[in-house]
Design an enzyme around this catalytic site. Structure first.
Site: not given
Lengths: 532, 260
Positions: A309, A264, A194
């Site tokens: 990420d 991230n 998410g």
């Protein structure tokens, strides 16, 4: 046989009868690859190395490898299909598919025993970016699976019946879940997706039998907590700081530490609203398995503005390092660097580039990348990064780390987003040049140097597995499942599966005396073996 | 900036109070509204650009289509685009978007604006003469209309709905400036000395799939090749004014425009 059954059914209560048929215990998962007929956890063992000891298929005979069956999901997911690693026990495969389908499949014939489909809500958000799932966790007769609407389920592995169902977080805000749960002793450990939405990531532990939550580690600190000094002094910014944990972690039972990659910060590309390093985004965290406390962390990309990420499988290796035996953890990162850390305390031992990125070419003595190009000096790796979540592999005798590399060129244009629950907040747009390439690369773990590579015509998402016989199995974006000589990189065999191998990696196990190799691709799972 | 945008949206919503309950309608109530296009662009960058690219041209490696091309497909109209954004494409990576209807129509208006140059263009040449020119100069490689044609180049059916006259003119005058996806020219040389030129339709680490200059489908194993060279020059010849006058070009475009 009938007599035995009769005996049990009369002398013992039904619960004990089930106990006689129980699946793998924690001790079995702990033993990793000891039983060649099993594959009990995502990477095959807790180390994340995806290195099988099997030797029936060798560099000499792999050219004879051929498909023995295919399983098709019967669904129509385009672009991204199977990303799961099937678990294998007693001749049965347990595998999850896109859109929260799941199956138990006869490993000999490819026929399903049961199938499961979750009834997903109509107002599902896409915190997972794609409707994928990376597989089951298994303990005893229980399977564990996370869902696109951010729940954790336990199923009976004999029927697919739901035993319990708990909510991890509210999908309507943008949370989702895709990873394969990590099962250790008396805990089911999961993370969350998410980070492209205004969410706050976490890693959770649940009790296998009841589904009760035992602890939660928040990847973005709360106001005043350690790490919050790397963010603006604003609870709202922290509460939507991102830091998803959407890929599997690894586990060191001796240190009782779990290792997990964090994603991230949010917004992805717009950093002006979150000055600072933004811990623990783009980091690896080492957590005490018992309580979920943070033992150490290392941040690969401080203040990320490129969606790099760090959701990679941490690879745990014990090896001689500069003349001393050390416990290592390795990660090839989306930012283009290959890292080796001491996994007891997080000390950085090596950080070397494995792609041609101009973003940075060295890690400074302070452990931070020396940034040469913030994007103003030409393109940067695209938001999918220099590699991604597709599993790498490690061959202990050769001391080589195998990673799928992506060479891409992107220009980032940040723009402050609106922060609306349930709406993505990337914070800008990215222009990606269409002519990227990919490669399978073998890196010397002591220097990070490239030992060999095999190039692909496009940026690739296929994962990697190695075997003790000296083979590397990899997959490409054009659908080829490929075998290489692990030492030399010589291409020995390939098979066109018909769809992209995306995020998935091979598994292997023995069955009826034959070594089987499985590869998920698109909506198909294909099993291979040598001719009988 | 954001405040201004929001204020703009607010005004639009007021202006649109007459079109509440637009569900199921097939025409965009915001069609051509400059403010709606601008707001739709902002929504597009926030919600769609990650897959469809910042310029809407798609990202091939993740199967996200070029959205400028969709309007030329049969059955694609405002309502279709509205419904696709709202409901997503089941079984694909394209999710549903629970945006308010007004914002969905803003996205439709923005997407329509990306091809407006093509949609609103006028073609006043002589289509009958254009048909003869097409048969003489283009049909060997291209298809247009009922007459069919060759398969080396892209189909030109409906091309005036996808591309503006300036872009089409450039493609005819200087075909190597921009070569369409899937039509990159290559030359391959086999171990036996055979050399084949064609357009590369597909490739992977082990094989190449070509349509040859002779318009045959030929595949090659990379391992069996001596050389594979990507060519800078399109296989299509250039048509400068000396070969095709401005008037003839207009006739040709008028013919193509007739063949939707």
């Amino acid at each position: 046989m009938r007599h035995v059954f009769f005996l049990f059914c009369c002398l013992l209560p039904p619960a004990s009868l089930f106990a006689q048929q129980d699946g793998p215990a924690y001790e079995d998962i702990l033993r990793g690859f000891d039983d060649p007929e099993r594959w009990l956890t995502y990477s095959g063992d807790y180390s994340g190395r995806r290195h099988s000891p099997l030797t029936q298929i060798t560099p000499e005979n792999v050219g004879e490898l051929r498909p023995i069956w295919t399983f098709q999901t019967g669904t129509t997911t385009r672009g991204r299909g199977f990303e799961a690693t099937p678990l294998v026990d007693d001749g049965v495969l347990y595998v999850t598919g896109s859109n929260n389908y799941a199956w138990a499949i006869d490993a000999r014939s490819g026929r399903a025993f049961w199938s499961y489909r979750r009834d997903l809500p109509d107002d599902l958000t896409y915190g997972a970016s794609a409707p994928v799932n990376r597989g089951f966790g298994m303990l005893g007769n229980q399977l564990f699976m996370v869902t696109l609407d951010a729940h954790l389920l336990s199923m009976d592995r004999r029927t697919g019946d739901i035993l319990w169902d708990v909510q991890l977080a509210d999908y309507r805000i943008g949370y989702a879940a895709t990873l394969a749960p990590l099962i250790i002793d008396d805990k089911v450990i999961v993370g969350i997706s998410g980070g492209e939405y205004p969410t706050r990531g976490f890693i959770d532990a649940y009790a296998p039998v009841t589904g009760e939550r035992l602890w939660r580690f928040n990847t973005i600190p709360g106001p005043g907590e350690p790490g919050s000094e790397t963010w603006p002094d604003d609870p709202e910014v922290l509460a939507r700081g991102g830091g998803g944990t959407w890929m599997n972690g690894s586990y060191d039972p001796e240190l009782n530490l779990i290792y997990w990659g964090v994603g991230n910060p949010n917004p992805d590309y717009f950093g002006d609203s979150r000055p600072g390093d933004n811990l623990y985004s783009n980091s690896i965290v080492a957590l005490d398995a018992e309580r979920g406390d943070l033992r150490w962390h290392y941040q690969f990309t401080p203040h990320d503005i490129n969606d790099w990420d760090s959701n990679h499988v941490p690879v745990l290796v014990d090896a001689e390092w500069r003349g001393e035996p050390r416990k290592l953890v390795m990660m090839a990162n989306r930012n283009g660097f290959f890292y080796v850390l001491d996994r007891t305390d997080g000390e950085l031992l090596l950080g070397e580039p494995f792609t041609g990125t101009t973003w940075a070419r060295e890690i400074g003595s302070d452990g931070r990348p020396v940034i040469l190009n913030d994007g103003s000096q030409g393109c940067l790796p695209d938001p999918w990064g220099s590699t991604n979540f597709m599993p790498p592999s490690y061959h202990p005798e050769l001391e080589l780390f195998y990673v799928t590399a992506r060479e891409t060129c992107a220009t980032y244009v940040p723009e402050e987003p609106a922060y609306t629950p349930g709406q993505a907040s990337f914070g800008g747009v990215v222009f990606i040049e269409p002519d990227g390439t990919g490669a399978l690369r073998a890196l010397d773990i002591h220097t990070g140097e490239l030992r060999w590579e095999f190039t692909y015509p496009s940026p690739t998402f296929g994962g990697v597995m190695t075997t003790a016989s000296g083979l590397v199995f990899a997959g490409d974006h054009e659908g080829n499942f490929i075998a290489f000589d692990a030492a030399t990189g010589e291409n020995l065999w390939h098979y066109q599966t018909g769809s992209r191998i995306w995020g998935a990696a091979a598994t292997t196990f023995m069955l009826d005396g034959r070594q089987h190799v499985l590869i998920p691709s698109g909506t198909t799972l294909t099993a291979f073996a040598l001719p009988e | 900036m954001r405040l201004r945008l929001l204020a703009g949206i607010g005004l639009l919503v007021l202006a649109l109070s007459g079109v509440r309950g637009t569900f199921g309608q097939d025409v965009n109530p915001l069609a051509g509204d400059v403010r709606a296009v601008r707001a739709g662009g902002a929504l597009f960058r926030a919600q769609c650009a990650t897959c469809h690219g910042a310029d809407g041209r798609g990202i091939e490696s993740i199967d996200a289509p070029d959205l400028r091309l969709m309007w030329a497909r049969d059955g694609v109209d405002d309502e279709y685009v509205f419904t696709t954004i709202r409901d997503g494409v089941p079984g694909s990576i394209m999710p549903p978007h629970g945006l308010p209807e007004t914002e969905l129509w803003m996205l439709v208006a923005f997407l329509a604006s990306q091809v407006e140059a093509a949609a609103n263009a006028e073609y006043d040449g002589d289509a009958v003469n254009g048909r003869e020119l097409f048969a003489a100069n283009c049909a060997e490689c291209h298809r247009a209309g009922a007459g069919g044609g060759g398969v080396l180049g892209p189909s030109l059916n409906g091309v005036t709905r996808r591309r503006a006259p300036e872009a089409l003119t450039q493609s005819i005058r200087e075909p190597s400036r921009q070569i369409a996806r899937g039509f990159g020219p290559v030359t391959v040389s086999g171990a036996d000395g055979e050399t084949v030129t064609g357009v590369l339709k597909n490739e992977d680490a082990f094989s190449l799939q070509l349509v040859t200059e002779e318009q045959e489908l030929r595949a090659f194993r990379r391992g069996g090749l001596r050389r594979m060279q990507r060519l800078e020059e399109s296989l299509m010849p250039a048509f400068p004014e000396t070969d095709l006058s401005a008037g003839e070009l207009a006739d040709l475009l008028a013919y193509l425009h007739e063949n939707q």
